[in-house]
Write a protein that holds these residues in place. Structure first.
Motif, PDB file in Angstrom:
ATOM      1  N   HIS A 192      -7.072  -7.593   0.294  1.00  0.00           N
ATOM      2  CA  HIS A 192      -5.582  -7.649   0.390  1.00  0.00           C
ATOM      3  C   HIS A 192      -5.105  -8.261   1.708  1.00  0.00           C
ATOM      4  O   HIS A 192      -4.490  -9.383   1.671  1.00  0.00           O
ATOM      5  N   MET A 193      -5.836  -8.027   2.804  1.00  0.00           N
ATOM      6  CA  MET A 193      -5.526  -8.653   4.205  1.00  0.00           C
ATOM      7  C   MET A 193      -6.220 -10.064   4.191  1.00  0.00           C
ATOM      8  O   MET A 193      -5.392 -11.112   4.639  1.00  0.00           O
ATOM      9  N   ALA A 194      -7.212 -10.408   3.374  1.00  0.00           N
ATOM     10  CA  ALA A 194      -7.614 -11.741   3.478  1.00  0.00           C
ATOM     11  C   ALA A 194      -6.824 -12.500   2.660  1.00  0.00           C
ATOM     12  O   ALA A 194      -6.750 -13.712   3.100  1.00  0.00           O
ATOM     13  N   ALA A 195      -6.468 -12.134   1.471  1.00  0.00           N
ATOM     14  CA  ALA A 195      -5.438 -12.839   0.726  1.00  0.00           C
ATOM     15  C   ALA A 195      -4.249 -13.231   1.161  1.00  0.00           C
ATOM     16  O   ALA A 195      -3.643 -14.476   1.273  1.00  0.00           O
ATOM     17  N   TYR A 196      -3.742 -12.085   2.082  1.00  0.00           N
ATOM     18  CA  TYR A 196      -2.192 -12.281   2.730  1.00  0.00           C
ATOM     19  C   TYR A 196      -2.327 -13.529   3.646  1.00  0.00           C
ATOM     20  O   TYR A 196      -1.320 -14.352   3.927  1.00  0.00           O
ATOM     21  N   VAL A 197      -3.645 -13.700   4.491  1.00  0.00           N
ATOM     22  CA  VAL A 197      -3.751 -14.935   5.395  1.00  0.00           C
ATOM     23  C   VAL A 197      -4.401 -16.161   4.804  1.00  0.00           C
ATOM     24  O   VAL A 197      -4.604 -16.861   5.618  1.00  0.00           O
ATOM     25  N   SER A 198      -4.571 -15.969   3.456  1.00  0.00           N
ATOM     26  CA  SER A 198      -5.271 -17.129   2.932  1.00  0.00           C
ATOM     27  C   SER A 198      -6.522 -17.531   3.472  1.00  0.00           C
ATOM     28  O   SER A 198      -6.932 -18.642   3.529  1.00  0.00           O
TER      29      SER A 198
END
Length: 324
Positions: A182-188
């Motif tokens: 989730h965190m990795a996707a949020y910052v692309s």
């Protein structure tokens, strides 16, 4: 004393109902009932006139109209007692709300529903068939080479197949992976997202990249469904992981609908296919080398000659032998 006029044109309807060939009594009874239940309370005169009018009409209308009127008055708290008795409505002593007649007890002589059949041993074995690596590779390639519509149909059909799905990811490991993804996707951060996805699902780096960078997005939906990610988080992953794709409303909406209808079993079966395809690829990679190595060793091995007397040859005894 003024008479009750239920609604404008009531006298005209009454005169029309007396004409031959025009039966407006069902409509008249329904209208009278609707007007009566709209008011929370009535005077004694209004109640008397309602009882007088409806008592004559109840016996002259069809069963369907009588059932509609009965249903409306059964939930009205001030239904006149005379009308309640005519419609077989009963009321308790503590409240004036008419109650419907009790439902008769069920027929105990009716045959009971047959018990569910116990699956046979063969059916139980068939319900957990493991995929061979070659079959898993074929399923994986068929999925990745199919169109979006074909992929959707494949996933729906997988839920009904007897193939054995992959085991669920251990809950603590899955929860930690969901937070990282989730965190990795949020910052692309696609690189860390891919690495964490492959690590959590026990996929090779090549397979994880193929899942993440798949244009259709169905493979990513399967992977995240296998992890147990909620629909809301999945939508956020779609929008932020790749902003170019996430800006497409149709793309996000299509995958969101697929994710909601996708079963966990189908996702885990596809996960098992990806893992099995890796095994098949590894076998195919080293099979030729192992085969050539065996042939080379067979050629280089020199057989040792064993002395033997040929058939028909004369035997010559050894002489000048010395025993120690």
């Amino acid at each position: 004393m003024t008479t009750l006029t239920p609604f404008p044109g009531y006298d005209g309807l009454m005169s029309l109902s007396r004409r031959e060939g025009v039966d407006i009594r069902p409509t008249l009874l329904r209208v009278l009932t609707d007007l009566y239940v709209q008011s929370p309370s009535h005077t004694d005169e209004e109640e008397r006139q309602f009882v007088e009018l409806t008592s004559r009409l109840i016996d002259e209308v069809d069963d369907a109209t009588r059932a509609v009127v009965r249903a409306r008055l059964s939930i009205y708290p001030h239904t006149p007692r005379a009308i309640a008795l005519r419609l077989s409505l009963s009321s308790s002593t503590d409240q004036r709300v008419p109650l419907a007649a009790p439902i008769p007890p069920a027929d105990t002589t009716a045959p009971a529903r047959p018990a569910s059949r116990i699956p046979t041993e063969a059916e139980q074995r068939a319900a957990s068939l493991s995929m061979q690596p070659e079959d898993a590779a074929q399923l994986s390639e068929m999925f990745f080479s199919a169109t979006s519509q074909e992929r959707t149909q494949i996933l729906y059909n997988l839920a009904e197949t007897p193939l054995r799905p992959a085991a669920r990811i251990h809950p603590p490991r899955a929860m930690r992976a969901i937070e990282v993804l989730h965190m990795a996707a949020y910052v692309s951060d696609v690189e860390n997202f891919t690495a964490e996805l492959g690590d959590a699902l026990l996929l090779t780096a090549t397979t994880a990249e193929r899942v993440v960078f798949d244009e259709g997005g169905e493979a990513l939906a399967c992977a995240l469904k296998a992890l147990g990610i909620k629909s809301q988080v999945f939508e956020q992953v779609l929008m932020f992981l790749d902003p170019a794709k996430g800006s497409s409303v149709d793309w996000v909406y299509r995958l969101s609908r697929l994710y909601d209808r996708l079963s966990e079993r189908a996702a885990l079966i596809m996960l098992a296919a990806w893992r099995g395809a890796t095994v098949a690829s590894t076998r195919a990679k080293y099979r030729a080398a192992l085969y050539d190595d065996e042939r080379q060793r067979a050629r280089s091995a020199t057989p040792q000659a064993r002395p033997a007397v040929q058939p028909g040859a004369a035997w010559t005894p050894r002489t000048n032998t010395t025993r120690g």
